[in-house]
Design a protein around this motif. Sequence first.
Motif, mmCIF file in Angstrom:
data_model
loop_
_atom_site.group_PDB
_atom_site.id
_atom_site.type_symbol
_atom_site.label_atom_id
_atom_site.label_comp_id
_atom_site.label_asym_id
_atom_site.label_seq_id
_atom_site.Cartn_x
_atom_site.Cartn_y
_atom_site.Cartn_z
ATOM 1 N N THR A 62 42.074 -31.278 76.426
ATOM 2 C CA THR A 62 40.661 -31.572 75.839
ATOM 3 C C THR A 62 40.438 -30.274 74.895
ATOM 4 O OG1 THR A 62 40.027 -32.323 77.841
ATOM 5 C CG2 THR A 62 38.468 -31.452 76.425
ATOM 6 N N GLU A 63 40.993 -29.178 75.261
ATOM 7 C CA GLU A 63 40.731 -28.078 74.147
ATOM 8 C C GLU A 63 41.522 -28.202 73.069
ATOM 9 O OE1 GLU A 63 42.020 -23.582 74.518
ATOM 10 O OE2 GLU A 63 40.635 -24.007 76.103
ATOM 11 N N MET A 97 45.031 -23.220 83.618
ATOM 12 C CA MET A 97 44.349 -24.182 83.113
ATOM 13 C C MET A 97 45.252 -25.582 83.299
ATOM 14 S SD MET A 97 42.885 -23.143 79.195
ATOM 15 C CE MET A 97 42.276 -24.765 79.126
ATOM 16 N N THR A 98 44.503 -26.813 83.660
ATOM 17 C CA THR A 98 45.369 -27.814 84.052
ATOM 18 C C THR A 98 45.876 -28.425 82.673
ATOM 19 O OG1 THR A 98 43.386 -29.270 84.160
ATOM 20 C CG2 THR A 98 43.926 -28.344 86.235
ATOM 21 N N THR A 99 46.590 -29.415 82.829
ATOM 22 C CA THR A 99 46.938 -30.109 81.286
ATOM 23 C C THR A 99 46.035 -30.880 80.895
ATOM 24 O OG1 THR A 99 49.456 -30.434 82.356
ATOM 25 C CG2 THR A 99 48.686 -31.935 80.684
ATOM 26 N N SER A 100 45.182 -31.648 81.673
ATOM 27 C CA SER A 100 44.171 -32.429 81.182
ATOM 28 C C SER A 100 43.089 -31.442 80.382
ATOM 29 C CB SER A 100 43.202 -32.804 81.944
ATOM 30 O OG SER A 100 42.870 -32.171 82.980
ATOM 31 N N SER A 134 49.560 -37.674 65.579
ATOM 32 C CA SER A 134 50.405 -37.858 67.025
ATOM 33 C C SER A 134 49.855 -37.372 68.100
ATOM 34 C CB SER A 134 51.794 -37.387 66.877
ATOM 35 O OG SER A 134 52.437 -37.622 68.014
ATOM 36 N N TYR A 135 49.713 -37.901 69.329
ATOM 37 C CA TYR A 135 48.869 -37.526 70.439
ATOM 38 C C TYR A 135 49.777 -36.592 71.289
ATOM 39 C CZ TYR A 135 46.728 -37.410 75.139
ATOM 40 O OH TYR A 135 46.145 -36.924 76.367
#
Length: 438
Positions: free
Chosen positions: A8-9, A1-4, A30-31
Amino acid sequence: MTTSSIVTERKESVRQCLISFGFPEDTEYSYELLTLSYFPSKHSKKTLAFLILTYKQECPVSILKRVSDQPAGIVRSLRDKGFVFKSNPNDPSEFQYQNQDGIQCRSIESFDPHKIKVGGRAKALLSKALAAVISSIEIYNKPDFRYREETFAILLVNAWELLLKSKIMADNNNQISSIQVFDSSGFPKQTRSGNIMTIDIIKALNMLSSQGKINKFCTDNLVILVELRDNSIHFINKNTELSKKVLELGTASLKNFVSIILEWFDEDLSHYNFFLMPISFFHVDETRNNIFSSDKELNKLISFIYNKELNNKYEEDSDYSITLAYEVKFKKVSTANISITTNKEDTAVRVYIDEDEKIKNQYPIDSNRLKEILASRYIDFKANKRYHQIRKSLENQEIYGERYCCIRYLNSITKKGTHKKFYSTEIIKEFDKHYQKR
């Protein structure tokens, strides 16, 4: 899986968690939580809720009671993972404090992941994984074994499945539920004998991959090995080219196995002889038959392996690989170029090889290349005084010998005067302890 896709998940997991505990969907958090190397599994909603409310922010204890009345276990678990809590100034062992308004609060100040000391069931799985991987090597290196590649693939996949499950359990407080299979109603499934059913290797791999805990090269290597294992169980794969690819895959997989155990559990396996005999030493029969009516199925498997290799860019400074190629050459040389010595106390023959070959094979990094690798690997790296101090300490041959550094002198006899330093890839792992990876 990609970081993005991971972010999202995780965003969706956070949203669902907030809803399940009755918090507003727009609750601030916190993001950075979405990009950490550790993220709770879907079965650890209380831990996730605790992180959402306290990571890099202050949360009153009264609000946290909506998550758990007895949070000591959650706090202990998160601290074991590397989360650093703000403590009571008057009692550092108490991980809650009174803020300026006199309200009892908890807050996680940072995340400093460290090696997991495995125990309990997870340790038992780790021991079995090690036994399986050693068995696979012993089978492969037998001088005469008719089911070599197939048995090797089956045992190696088994070793990896046990290792992945050990990691998942270690990350989840040794809870067996973390590797159980549940039906659509949430009840645990059972095997035909009535024992608990656990997840397969692909499910375990996807779980750890989605949390960013396993390298993509390592993942792709395992996917190929599983495909090879599945073919081995249902067919007899006998082909010179496939035998060569099994050797390359297996060598990379064993190297990955050693690297990831060190990364996950701080277990050093350097005292084991993790190597496979090069295929060049075996008498491969080009005319061996296979059970297929044609070579079509076998060619599909080999193409699958090649496509995985071609679709992944090689990274020189990575500890993990999909395949590792062997190149074995036999060359006639004069005995004058080889020094062989024995003594009465040590009857083993010692062979000293050419210095250029030693540098090329064992110490491929010079000082300029070392700085380039570190600069691309870490976000906080600078070739400053701190860097030079760390490097010089690792160059100390009185302490480390030539584990990290080899010094090449212009005068190889006196070993004085003009010289150049070369480094092994092992030194990168030491710098990992001092800098933050990208």
